[in-house]
Scaffold this active site. Sequence first.
Site, PDB file in Angstrom:
ATOM      1  CD  GLU A   6     -17.698  70.390  14.625  1.00  0.00           C
ATOM      2  OE1 GLU A   6     -18.633  70.973  14.127  1.00  0.00           O
ATOM      3  OE2 GLU A   6     -17.202  69.241  13.959  1.00  0.00           O
ATOM      4  CD  GLU A   9     -12.670  70.855   6.620  1.00  0.00           C
ATOM      5  OE1 GLU A   9     -12.567  69.476   6.362  1.00  0.00           O
ATOM      6  OE2 GLU A   9     -13.474  71.453   7.537  1.00  0.00           O
ATOM      7  CE  LYS A  56     -17.503  69.959   6.225  1.00  0.00           C
ATOM      8  NZ  LYS A  56     -17.518  70.489   7.438  1.00  0.00           N
ATOM      9  CD  GLU A  84     -22.086  73.101   5.949  1.00  0.00           C
ATOM     10  OE1 GLU A  84     -21.283  72.019   6.122  1.00  0.00           O
ATOM     11  OE2 GLU A  84     -22.874  73.588   6.627  1.00  0.00           O
TER      12      GLU A  84
END
Length: 498
Positions: A264, A318, A321, A327
């Site tokens: 990542e 997303e 999250k 985030e």
Amino acid sequence: MAGRLLLALPILLFLLLVGQCHCGKIGVCYGRNADDLPAPDKVAQLIQQQSIKYVRIYDTNIDVIKAFANTGVELMVGVPNSDLLAFAQYQSNVDTWLKNSILPYYPATMITYITIGAEVTESPTNVSALVVPAMRNVHTALKKAGLHKKITISSTHSLGILSRSFPPSAGAFNSSYAYFLKPMLEFLVENQAPFMVDLYPYYAYQNSPSNVSLNYALFSPQSQDVIDPNTGLVYTNMFDAQVDSIFFALMALNFKTLKIMITESGWPNKGAAKETGATPDNAQTYNTNLIRHVVNDSGTPAKPGEEIDVYIFSLFNENRKPGIESERNWGLFFPDKSSIYSLDWTGRGNVDVMTGANITSANGTWCIASTNASETDLQNALNWACGPGNVDCSAIQPSQPCYQPDTLASHASYAFNSYYQQNGANVVACDFGGAGIRTTKDPSYDTCVYLAAGNKMSTMNSTSLPARSNSGPGPVPCAKCLATLLPMLAPVMAAVML
């Protein structure tokens, strides 16, 4: 002679195939902690449209695995932390999982990696001790199926697994993790698997902007070099420093042969008010420079020229999250599959940060000298561009097309733009300490043609290795592989000529 050449052709083709060595790969993480994402089959289509060849998912969702069947995309799947206990306790649990979740879809879906646990040292519950037993059970199950040499097992970690990461040469693992770390590293060596780590220069910058500059975090050529006092190695970006801190930590435990894989890395496109670095421009700049760094096999100061595989986080924002605003905003695409910003996966193209579109003609952006810059700043920036910046400045020499008008601003504009176009046409590449400014008006005049994406950059004078594209129909030999191949071809050709 013709007959000998024909006989030699199969040999030459064989050598060419052998010479197509592994170069750094760029993949993408496909997280699904959102309630507005497209169906897996639509995502697989998007991945193929972008010519992305490597994808990481965090579980073994059957719908996702089936969606990537017969796509040619290599898939990294994961065993979540919540499943580690069941996987570590009983071999039968793993055998059943493999039978139901992997074997029915392999090899139509090209599963190449299985990650056992994700950043276990960051987990609220202490599951670290379960990682190695689970890895061994998965390996046993794969061996029964004859796949243990085709599917690689590892586990991912955060940089928090280190107790110290600066300077890079002082990189050291946290001693409290020794009970599971040493047997895991031994497992990786035994099975020729990489040490997987998630690296985020964004957090280093966000958490300590006074010590880590934005330029240093973004791979900007304007960043101040950081010298490791123990080794004298010079670091021009935070990513390399973080990778080398892992390398030195492994070396300290005598695991210096382990390959490091970055599972990542990325940059958020949006954040809270205090997260001023989380912008689409910065995200595009970081990921563009990261891709170029990887596909050019730039390596790191401690291991120059060594290939490294990187998965960019993440395919989509997303929205489910938890945590701070950033985030939820690491995505490359919106749920409707439109780009949040453009990204060239080959590491060779240029992108217009102002519009977020790929530049395919001279109707893009250019970089020129700012009218607000002092002559001293312009001269210093011009000297840098024509020197360490590797710009071919022959066109602004006497009697050459761009010499007239013989002014500092004109010469600096030509050099600034050449550097800007050669380095991704992003906002950072036109900074020059504030001496450069972007424009949408083509500054070309008479016979002086300013480079633009889509032009043939015949004046490019870069010292980096040729970029390797992962988007073609098959592997492309990288520069260092060709360097190895050419000596092999020489005796063959000599024999043919006799």
